[in-house]
Design a protein around this motif. Sequence first.
Motif, PDB file in Angstrom:
ATOM      1  N   GLN A  25      10.821   6.007  -0.717  1.00 54.49           N
ATOM      2  CA  GLN A  25      10.458   4.763  -0.036  1.00 54.49           C
ATOM      3  C   GLN A  25       9.218   4.950   0.840  1.00 54.49           C
ATOM      4  O   GLN A  25       8.355   4.073   0.892  1.00 54.49           O
ATOM      5  CB  GLN A  25      11.629   4.244   0.792  1.00 54.49           C
ATOM      6  CG  GLN A  25      12.758   3.708  -0.075  1.00 54.49           C
ATOM      7  CD  GLN A  25      14.003   3.349   0.729  1.00 54.49           C
ATOM      8  OE1 GLN A  25      14.277   3.920   1.786  1.00 54.49           O
ATOM      9  NE2 GLN A  25      14.756   2.394   0.216  1.00 54.49           N
ATOM     10  N   VAL A  26       9.122   6.081   1.516  1.00 54.38           N
ATOM     11  CA  VAL A  26       7.939   6.367   2.330  1.00 54.38           C
ATOM     12  C   VAL A  26       6.707   6.441   1.433  1.00 54.38           C
ATOM     13  O   VAL A  26       5.669   5.836   1.731  1.00 54.38           O
ATOM     14  CB  VAL A  26       8.119   7.673   3.135  1.00 54.38           C
ATOM     15  CG1 VAL A  26       6.803   8.122   3.754  1.00 54.38           C
ATOM     16  CG2 VAL A  26       9.176   7.498   4.213  1.00 54.38           C
ATOM     17  N   LEU A  27       6.823   7.157   0.330  1.00 52.00           N
ATOM     18  CA  LEU A  27       5.688   7.283  -0.590  1.00 52.00           C
ATOM     19  C   LEU A  27       5.288   5.922  -1.166  1.00 52.00           C
ATOM     20  O   LEU A  27       4.090   5.622  -1.281  1.00 52.00           O
ATOM     21  CB  LEU A  27       6.016   8.268  -1.710  1.00 52.00           C
ATOM     22  CG  LEU A  27       6.107   9.728  -1.272  1.00 52.00           C
ATOM     23  CD1 LEU A  27       6.697  10.585  -2.379  1.00 52.00           C
ATOM     24  CD2 LEU A  27       4.738  10.242  -0.843  1.00 52.00           C
ATOM     25  N   LEU A  28       6.259   5.103  -1.517  1.00 52.64           N
ATOM     26  CA  LEU A  28       5.966   3.763  -2.029  1.00 52.64           C
ATOM     27  C   LEU A  28       5.237   2.939  -0.971  1.00 52.64           C
ATOM     28  O   LEU A  28       4.261   2.240  -1.277  1.00 52.64           O
ATOM     29  CB  LEU A  28       7.258   3.063  -2.455  1.00 52.64           C
ATOM     30  CG  LEU A  28       7.103   1.636  -2.972  1.00 52.64           C
ATOM     31  CD1 LEU A  28       6.205   1.591  -4.208  1.00 52.64           C
ATOM     32  CD2 LEU A  28       8.468   1.036  -3.267  1.00 52.64           C
ATOM     33  N   GLY A  29       5.694   3.022   0.270  1.00 57.31           N
ATOM     34  CA  GLY A  29       5.030   2.299   1.352  1.00 57.31           C
ATOM     35  C   GLY A  29       3.578   2.719   1.513  1.00 57.31           C
ATOM     36  O   GLY A  29       2.685   1.869   1.629  1.00 57.31           O
ATOM     37  N   TYR A  30       3.331   4.016   1.519  1.00 55.99           N
ATOM     38  CA  TYR A  30       1.955   4.503   1.611  1.00 55.99           C
ATOM     39  C   TYR A  30       1.129   4.016   0.423  1.00 55.99           C
ATOM     40  O   TYR A  30      -0.031   3.623   0.582  1.00 55.99           O
ATOM     41  CB  TYR A  30       1.910   6.026   1.682  1.00 55.99           C
ATOM     42  CG  TYR A  30       2.326   6.618   3.009  1.00 55.99           C
ATOM     43  CD1 TYR A  30       2.072   5.977   4.219  1.00 55.99           C
ATOM     44  CD2 TYR A  30       2.968   7.845   3.065  1.00 55.99           C
ATOM     45  CE1 TYR A  30       2.443   6.527   5.427  1.00 55.99           C
ATOM     46  CE2 TYR A  30       3.345   8.415   4.274  1.00 55.99           C
ATOM     47  CZ  TYR A  30       3.083   7.750   5.451  1.00 55.99           C
ATOM     48  OH  TYR A  30       3.446   8.297   6.665  1.00 55.99           O
ATOM     49  N   GLY A  34      -2.207   1.589   0.297  1.00 62.26           N
ATOM     50  CA  GLY A  34      -3.428   2.259  -0.142  1.00 62.26           C
ATOM     51  C   GLY A  34      -3.781   3.494   0.669  1.00 62.26           C
ATOM     52  O   GLY A  34      -4.935   3.904   0.711  1.00 62.26           O
ATOM     53  N   LYS A  35      -2.805   4.100   1.303  1.00 58.80           N
ATOM     54  CA  LYS A  35      -3.035   5.276   2.151  1.00 58.80           C
ATOM     55  C   LYS A  35      -2.812   6.561   1.352  1.00 58.80           C
ATOM     56  O   LYS A  35      -1.854   7.297   1.570  1.00 58.80           O
ATOM     57  CB  LYS A  35      -2.128   5.223   3.377  1.00 58.80           C
ATOM     58  CG  LYS A  35      -2.421   4.049   4.275  1.00 58.80           C
ATOM     59  CD  LYS A  35      -1.658   4.138   5.567  1.00 58.80           C
ATOM     60  CE  LYS A  35      -2.095   3.005   6.484  1.00 58.80           C
ATOM     61  NZ  LYS A  35      -1.623   3.198   7.837  1.00 58.80           N
ATOM     62  N   THR A  36      -3.733   6.817   0.437  1.00 63.88           N
ATOM     63  CA  THR A  36      -3.568   7.984  -0.436  1.00 63.88           C
ATOM     64  C   THR A  36      -3.584   9.296   0.344  1.00 63.88           C
ATOM     65  O   THR A  36      -2.903  10.240  -0.040  1.00 63.88           O
ATOM     66  CB  THR A  36      -4.642   8.005  -1.533  1.00 63.88           C
ATOM     67  OG1 THR A  36      -5.949   7.944  -0.925  1.00 63.88           O
ATOM     68  CG2 THR A  36      -4.474   6.839  -2.487  1.00 63.88           C
ATOM     69  N   ASP A  37      -4.338   9.360   1.440  1.00 64.19           N
ATOM     70  CA  ASP A  37      -4.355  10.588   2.232  1.00 64.19           C
ATOM     71  C   ASP A  37      -2.960  10.882   2.790  1.00 64.19           C
ATOM     72  O   ASP A  37      -2.511  12.027   2.801  1.00 64.19           O
ATOM     73  CB  ASP A  37      -5.374  10.504   3.364  1.00 64.19           C
ATOM     74  CG  ASP A  37      -5.142   9.323   4.306  1.00 64.19           C
ATOM     75  OD1 ASP A  37      -4.749   8.237   3.825  1.00 64.19           O
ATOM     76  OD2 ASP A  37      -5.357   9.484   5.520  1.00 64.19           O
TER      77      ASP A  37
END
Length: 75
Positions: A25-30, A34-37
């Motif tokens: 879920q955290v990765l999906l949110g990022y 658009g926060k690839t970093d």
Amino acid sequence: MTKDDEEYLVRYINLKRHEYINDLQVLLGYAQLGKTDKIFEYIQKVIDKSNDERTVFNSGMDNIMKYIKNKIEDK
């Protein structure tokens, strides 16, 4: 393995499943933001945590059960 050990193990598996879903879920949110970093940083954090756990799980049953009990009791 004792009955208590079995119960701790089941609780640990449930905890790990919960953590896994949270990580996704955290990765999906990022990704949605658009926060690839942040995605790369978070993936590295998950990898590091997994490597630490692998070290414990390769060290013998006594250490494994101590680790699991500590994880469960800290939650």
